[in-house]
Design an enzyme around this catalytic site. Structure first.
Site, PDB file in Angstrom:
ATOM      1  N   HIS A  66      13.495   3.869  10.422  1.00 29.61           N
ATOM      2  CA  HIS A  66      13.005   3.141  10.701  1.00 29.61           C
ATOM      3  C   HIS A  66      12.943   2.709  12.433  1.00 29.61           C
ATOM      4  O   HIS A  66      14.306   2.657  13.145  1.00 29.61           O
ATOM      5  CB  HIS A  66      13.883   1.486   9.776  1.00 29.61           C
ATOM      6  CG  HIS A  66      13.422   1.740   8.421  1.00 29.61           C
ATOM      7  ND1 HIS A  66      13.592   0.761   7.264  1.00 29.61           N
ATOM      8  CD2 HIS A  66      12.088   3.143   7.755  1.00 29.61           C
ATOM      9  CE1 HIS A  66      13.741   0.824   6.650  1.00 29.61           C
ATOM     10  NE2 HIS A  66      12.557   1.929   6.032  1.00 29.61           N
ATOM     11  N   GLU A  68      14.323   0.152  14.090  1.00 23.48           N
ATOM     12  CA  GLU A  68      15.846  -0.507  14.604  1.00 23.48           C
ATOM     13  C   GLU A  68      16.413   0.576  15.097  1.00 23.48           C
ATOM     14  O   GLU A  68      17.469   1.079  15.500  1.00 23.48           O
ATOM     15  CB  GLU A  68      16.138  -1.008  13.824  1.00 23.48           C
ATOM     16  CG  GLU A  68      15.450  -3.109  13.005  1.00 23.48           C
ATOM     17  CD  GLU A  68      14.419  -2.184  11.904  1.00 23.48           C
ATOM     18  OE1 GLU A  68      14.430  -2.800  11.283  1.00 23.48           O
ATOM     19  OE2 GLU A  68      14.802  -0.929  11.730  1.00 23.48           O
ATOM     20  N   CYS A 100      18.714  -1.629   7.699  1.00 26.95           N
ATOM     21  CA  CYS A 100      19.027  -1.254   9.223  1.00 26.95           C
ATOM     22  C   CYS A 100      19.717  -2.485   9.244  1.00 26.95           C
ATOM     23  O   CYS A 100      20.289  -2.487  10.840  1.00 26.95           O
ATOM     24  CB  CYS A 100      17.481  -1.700   9.692  1.00 26.95           C
ATOM     25  SG  CYS A 100      16.742   0.083   9.273  1.00 26.95           S
ATOM     26  N   ARG A 201      -9.584   5.599  13.399  1.00 25.73           N
ATOM     27  CA  ARG A 201      -9.328   6.702  12.157  1.00 25.73           C
ATOM     28  C   ARG A 201      -8.035   7.182  12.212  1.00 25.73           C
ATOM     29  O   ARG A 201      -7.142   7.450  11.040  1.00 25.73           O
ATOM     30  CB  ARG A 201     -10.386   7.674  12.394  1.00 25.73           C
ATOM     31  CG  ARG A 201     -12.102   7.922  11.254  1.00 25.73           C
ATOM     32  CD  ARG A 201     -12.606   8.904  11.826  1.00 25.73           C
ATOM     33  NE  ARG A 201     -14.485   8.844  11.406  1.00 25.73           N
ATOM     34  CZ  ARG A 201     -14.580   9.451  11.570  1.00 25.73           C
ATOM     35  NH1 ARG A 201     -14.341  10.972  11.598  1.00 25.73           N
ATOM     36  NH2 ARG A 201     -16.318   9.568  11.181  1.00 25.73           N
ATOM     37  N   THR A 213     -23.269   7.492   1.227  1.00 24.82           N
ATOM     38  CA  THR A 213     -23.110   8.125   2.658  1.00 24.82           C
ATOM     39  C   THR A 213     -23.349   9.768   2.771  1.00 24.82           C
ATOM     40  O   THR A 213     -23.241  10.198   3.598  1.00 24.82           O
ATOM     41  CB  THR A 213     -22.407   7.685   3.760  1.00 24.82           C
ATOM     42  OG1 THR A 213     -22.351   6.079   3.115  1.00 24.82           O
ATOM     43  CG2 THR A 213     -21.950   7.581   4.255  1.00 24.82           C
ATOM     44  N   ASP A 217     -25.168  11.924   4.892  1.00 25.84           N
ATOM     45  CA  ASP A 217     -24.978  12.295   6.592  1.00 25.84           C
ATOM     46  C   ASP A 217     -23.912  13.331   6.243  1.00 25.84           C
ATOM     47  O   ASP A 217     -23.840  13.912   7.229  1.00 25.84           O
ATOM     48  CB  ASP A 217     -23.980  11.073   6.791  1.00 25.84           C
ATOM     49  CG  ASP A 217     -25.202  10.012   7.010  1.00 25.84           C
ATOM     50  OD1 ASP A 217     -26.130  10.156   7.051  1.00 25.84           O
ATOM     51  OD2 ASP A 217     -24.168   8.798   7.251  1.00 25.84           O
ATOM     52  N   ARG A 224     -10.864  13.701  15.617  1.00 30.62           N
ATOM     53  CA  ARG A 224     -11.879  14.703  16.281  1.00 30.62           C
ATOM     54  C   ARG A 224     -11.462  14.253  17.970  1.00 30.62           C
ATOM     55  O   ARG A 224     -12.712  14.046  19.079  1.00 30.62           O
ATOM     56  CB  ARG A 224     -12.891  15.547  15.645  1.00 30.62           C
ATOM     57  CG  ARG A 224     -13.091  15.977  14.328  1.00 30.62           C
ATOM     58  CD  ARG A 224     -14.504  16.529  14.071  1.00 30.62           C
ATOM     59  NE  ARG A 224     -15.515  15.642  14.705  1.00 30.62           N
ATOM     60  CZ  ARG A 224     -15.805  14.701  13.494  1.00 30.62           C
ATOM     61  NH1 ARG A 224     -15.235  15.213  12.521  1.00 30.62           N
ATOM     62  NH2 ARG A 224     -16.678  14.602  13.485  1.00 30.62           N
ATOM     63  N   PRO A 316     -24.043   1.166   3.549  1.00 27.78           N
ATOM     64  CA  PRO A 316     -24.065  -0.182   2.754  1.00 27.78           C
ATOM     65  C   PRO A 316     -24.306  -1.015   1.663  1.00 27.78           C
ATOM     66  O   PRO A 316     -23.584  -1.331   2.010  1.00 27.78           O
ATOM     67  CB  PRO A 316     -25.632  -0.259   3.857  1.00 27.78           C
ATOM     68  CG  PRO A 316     -25.762   0.834   4.204  1.00 27.78           C
ATOM     69  CD  PRO A 316     -25.032   1.805   4.102  1.00 27.78           C
TER      70      PRO A 316
END
Length: 382
Positions: A66, A68, A100, A201, A213, A217, A224, A316
């Site tokens: 963690h 801390e 912690c 991303r 989509t 696409d 990247r 959409p």
């Protein structure tokens, strides 16, 4: 919002302007590792002694150690008598490592400034109390609003059993996300906005799209950018009837970047076998009354896989349904200055557009220019 940078009451002492400044730095430090620390939140921590930062720490990839603990180790002996800043309450329970709060006590920290109480019932104020019982001064609630925004994925996973959802949309000046049905893929945003999307991303555990989509696409849905090659968010496709082609780029690269396809309970078994043979994972999810995947149930499946932050890139239809279901926690809208000027696919339905414009449901928290594109970021009002 209070003058100390948060809407919560500040408990345990009066924070200074330096406290606010250091806390904002701690929150920013934690944000740098978002997307790598699930199932734990990405927390930032600073150790400050006599006005000098002597230790820095953020939650490490995989969630341990963690923040801390990292900051205290970085400070070494200079931690004794210092102030520790942390963007989420120190844990108080024993897991794979000691709490912690105990590490802070053992290091001789004299004062802890904490941004936010952890809603995890294993902590939920116990970390602060453990410190106070040991004689450590605790000031809690500094920059609480900013810390809540940074830790929202963790908060929602604990309180609602789902990850936070960031919805990203790109639209033309007249509100279209794509051209007509048989038009070629529409490139809307410029290089600066596209690079910004890759950074976003990288700061999430998963990237999610609908099968429409994915088929239209044929995206890669990967990060990247130079320097971020280690970022491989889980790629998620919402695909009720398993229509994703095994020849798509998503499936073809399943051995390089993980791919999860969420389908309905009656999806064809032969389609599932083809995808799994190609390296994709397939899980079943219940349907809603409209015959589509139940989006809340799908998100809870991701939460069960220890994911806290999901980046939805539409399209959409998925975007509008997420908004209608009240599941969009942050909306990032890129608008290019050029109109499409002809018939196309609206970026949002009329109802979803109205919802995002409702100041009782969403507030604008960022408005900026990235080359020819305008970026607006909205957060859901709870």
């Amino acid at each position: 919002m209070s003058k100390h940078g948060g809407s919560e009451d500040v408990a345990g002492g009066v924070p200074t302007q330096d406290d606010v400044r250091y806390m904002r730095a701690a929150i920013a430090l934690g944000r740098r590792w978002q997307g790598l620390t699930s199932p734990n939140p990405s927390v930032g921590s600073l150790v400050v002694r006599d006005g000098v930062i002597v230790g820095r720490g953020a939650t490490r990839p995989g969630g341990r150690p963690h923040a801390e603990t990292v900051a205290i180790m970085d400070a070494g002996e200079q931690a004794r008598g210092a102030t520790l800043y942390v963007s989420l309450e120190p844990c108080s329970h024993f897991g794979r490592t000691p709490p912690c709060a105990q590490a802070i006590i053992s290091a001789g920290i004299k004062r802890v400034v904490s941004a936010l109480e952890d809603p995890d019932l294993r902590v939920a104020g116990r970390g602060h109390q453990m410190l106070r019982d040991a004689g450590v001064e605790v000031v809690a609630g500094v920059c609480a609003d900013e810390a809540r925004r940074a830790n929202l994925g963790h908060i929602l996973r604990v309180s609602q059993k789902r990850p936070m959802v960031t919805l990203k949309l790109a639209e033309t000046a007249d509100g279209f996300a794509a051209g007509a049905e048989h038009d070629p893929r529409l490139a809307i945003t410029g290089p600066a906005a596209n690079n910004c999307v890759h950074v976003m991303r990288a700061m999430h555990d998963a990237i999610m799209v609908g099968v429409g989509t994915a088929r239209a696409d044929d995206p890669l849905m990967t990060v990247r950018l130079p320097g971020l090659e280690d970022r491989r968010p889980l790629r998620v496709v919402l695909d009720t009837e398993l229509k994703l082609s095994p020849r798509s780029r998503l499936v073809a690269t399943a051995g390089e970047a993980p791919l999860l396809v969420i389908c309905g309970p009656r999806a064809p078994g032969e389609s599932q076998a083809r995808l799994e043979d190609a390296g994709a994972q397939v899980v079943h999810c219940r349907l809603g009354a409209d015959g589509r995947l139940d989006l809340l149930a799908a998100l809870r499946l991701l939460s069960e896989r220890a994911l806290t932050r999901v980046f939805s890139e539409g399209g959409p239809a998925v975007a509008s349904h997420l908004i209608a279901a009240g599941l969009v926690d942050e909306l990032v809208l890129f608008t290019n200055q050029r109109p499409l000027g002809r018939a196309g696919t609206p970026a949002l339905s009329v109802a979803a557009r109205a919802a995002t414009a409702d100041t009782g449901r969403y507030r604008l928290i960022e408005d900026a220019r990235l080359g020819p594109d305008r970026l607006r970021r909205f957060e859901r009002i709870e």
